[in-house]
Design an enzyme around this catalytic site. Sequence first.
Site, PDB file in Angstrom:
ATOM      1  N   ASN A  93       0.778  -1.138   0.084  1.00 21.17           N
ATOM      2  CA  ASN A  93       0.149   0.076   0.000  1.00 21.17           C
ATOM      3  C   ASN A  93       0.838   1.308  -0.023  1.00 21.17           C
ATOM      4  O   ASN A  93       2.037   1.344   0.576  1.00 21.17           O
ATOM      5  CB  ASN A  93      -0.916  -0.153   1.207  1.00 21.17           C
ATOM      6  CG  ASN A  93      -1.691   1.179   1.253  1.00 21.17           C
ATOM      7  OD1 ASN A  93      -2.416   1.462   0.272  1.00 21.17           O
ATOM      8  ND2 ASN A  93      -1.974   1.819   2.342  1.00 21.17           N
ATOM      9  N   HIS A 132       0.928   5.432   1.332  1.00 20.42           N
ATOM     10  CA  HIS A 132       0.163   6.189   2.102  1.00 20.42           C
ATOM     11  C   HIS A 132       0.746   7.412   2.002  1.00 20.42           C
ATOM     12  O   HIS A 132       2.121   7.623   2.290  1.00 20.42           O
ATOM     13  CB  HIS A 132       0.299   5.915   3.389  1.00 20.42           C
ATOM     14  CG  HIS A 132      -0.573   6.697   4.335  1.00 20.42           C
ATOM     15  ND1 HIS A 132      -2.015   6.696   4.433  1.00 20.42           N
ATOM     16  CD2 HIS A 132      -0.109   7.388   5.230  1.00 20.42           C
ATOM     17  CE1 HIS A 132      -2.590   7.381   5.280  1.00 20.42           C
ATOM     18  NE2 HIS A 132      -1.403   8.106   5.787  1.00 20.42           N
ATOM     19  N   SER A 150       4.885   6.702   2.641  1.00 16.40           N
ATOM     20  CA  SER A 150       5.336   5.712   2.952  1.00 16.40           C
ATOM     21  C   SER A 150       4.612   4.432   2.122  1.00 16.40           C
ATOM     22  O   SER A 150       3.493   4.359   1.784  1.00 16.40           O
ATOM     23  CB  SER A 150       4.825   5.426   4.370  1.00 16.40           C
ATOM     24  OG  SER A 150       5.059   6.324   5.329  1.00 16.40           O
ATOM     25  N   ASP A 204      -3.038   1.018   7.793  1.00 18.28           N
ATOM     26  CA  ASP A 204      -1.776   1.901   7.276  1.00 18.28           C
ATOM     27  C   ASP A 204      -0.739   1.582   8.519  1.00 18.28           C
ATOM     28  O   ASP A 204       0.027   2.316   8.880  1.00 18.28           O
ATOM     29  CB  ASP A 204      -2.348   3.191   7.352  1.00 18.28           C
ATOM     30  CG  ASP A 204      -3.125   3.805   6.282  1.00 18.28           C
ATOM     31  OD1 ASP A 204      -3.003   3.362   5.249  1.00 18.28           O
ATOM     32  OD2 ASP A 204      -3.747   4.673   6.619  1.00 18.28           O
TER      33      ASP A 204
HETATM   34  C1  GRF Z   1      -2.540   8.629  -3.102  1.00 19.61           C
HETATM   35  O1  GRF Z   1      -2.435  10.101  -2.408  1.00 19.61           O
HETATM   36  C2  GRF Z   1      -2.250   7.599  -2.346  1.00 19.61           C
HETATM   37  O2  GRF Z   1      -1.116   7.802  -1.327  1.00 19.61           O
HETATM   38  C3  GRF Z   1      -3.477   7.439  -1.401  1.00 19.61           C
HETATM   39  O3  GRF Z   1      -4.445   7.813  -2.369  1.00 19.61           O
HETATM   40  C4  GRF Z   1      -4.042   8.667  -3.104  1.00 19.61           C
HETATM   41  C5  GRF Z   1      -4.236   7.877  -4.491  1.00 19.61           C
HETATM   42  O4  GRF Z   1      -3.877   8.946  -5.894  1.00 19.61           O
HETATM   43  N1  GRF Z   1      -3.558   6.042  -0.965  1.00 19.61           N
HETATM   44  P1  GRF Z   1      -4.042   8.179  -7.132  1.00 19.61           P
HETATM   45  O5  GRF Z   1      -5.379   7.815  -7.491  1.00 19.61           O
HETATM   46  O6  GRF Z   1      -2.948   7.153  -7.345  1.00 19.61           O
HETATM   47  O7  GRF Z   1      -3.740   9.388  -7.959  1.00 19.61           O
END
Ligand code: GRF
Length: 226
Positions: A108, A110, A137, A146
């Site tokens: 994942n 974050h 991260s 997370d």
């Molecule tokens: C990103 O900020 C990611 O860190 C979070 O959700 C957002 C997704 O953005 N988990 P995208 O759809 O990849 O543009």
Amino acid sequence: MALKIAVLVSGSGSNLQSIIDRIDQGILDARITLVLSNKRQAYGLTRASNHGLDTTVVEHTSFESREDFDRAVVREIRESGAEAVILAGFMRILTPFFINSFPGRILNIHPALLPSFPGVNGQKQAAEYGVKISGCSVHFVDEQMDHGPIIIQAAVPGFAGDSAKSMGERILNLEHRIFPQAIQWLAQKRLKIQDRKVEIINGPGPVLEGSGKGQALISPGLENGF
Ligand code: GRF
């Protein structure tokens, strides 16, 4: 041999795009077997179709329980032949059933420096809190949100005038670099997990790059092309 991955998205899919681009450039040794979304209107699905990737929608609203939804998603992922699952802005909490279906194979991203600001809108939480350093991260997914072992983090400065948007953009630029790098390490079988600690076999040391608002500390550092 390329690592077969399923990428799960709920929104814009800019992280998906960065993965697609690194694969096309021959830097990331992975093949996307499926792009799955819980939202029919997710722009990530359009990006995937534009690249001729298989897509599917599994709407969480069609299921009575989280586990029923997860069973349907896991079935789709397995049918696609994916070996690993990449959560690229997938806004659902996974049940233990899902997590145990791909042990050590779910990553994942974050948009904050965990363990600070878990949950939704990490970049907004950080900007509103007024932190002077924030970042992103990539971590293995475990049963807490997370929370799993951290693979790579990148830090950027925070400024008094920052909004969620300005801080978010600074962070997103780095997300697009560290996520494909982490997937490449997974593909190369270079990630060794010991308790909470992730060792990158023959991994680079931390790097400091850029200047002013574009300054970043990336640890471990990125390898060529990322
Ligand atoms: C990103 O900020 C990611 O860190 C979070 O959700 C957002 C997704 O953005 N988990 P995208 O759809 O990849 O543009």
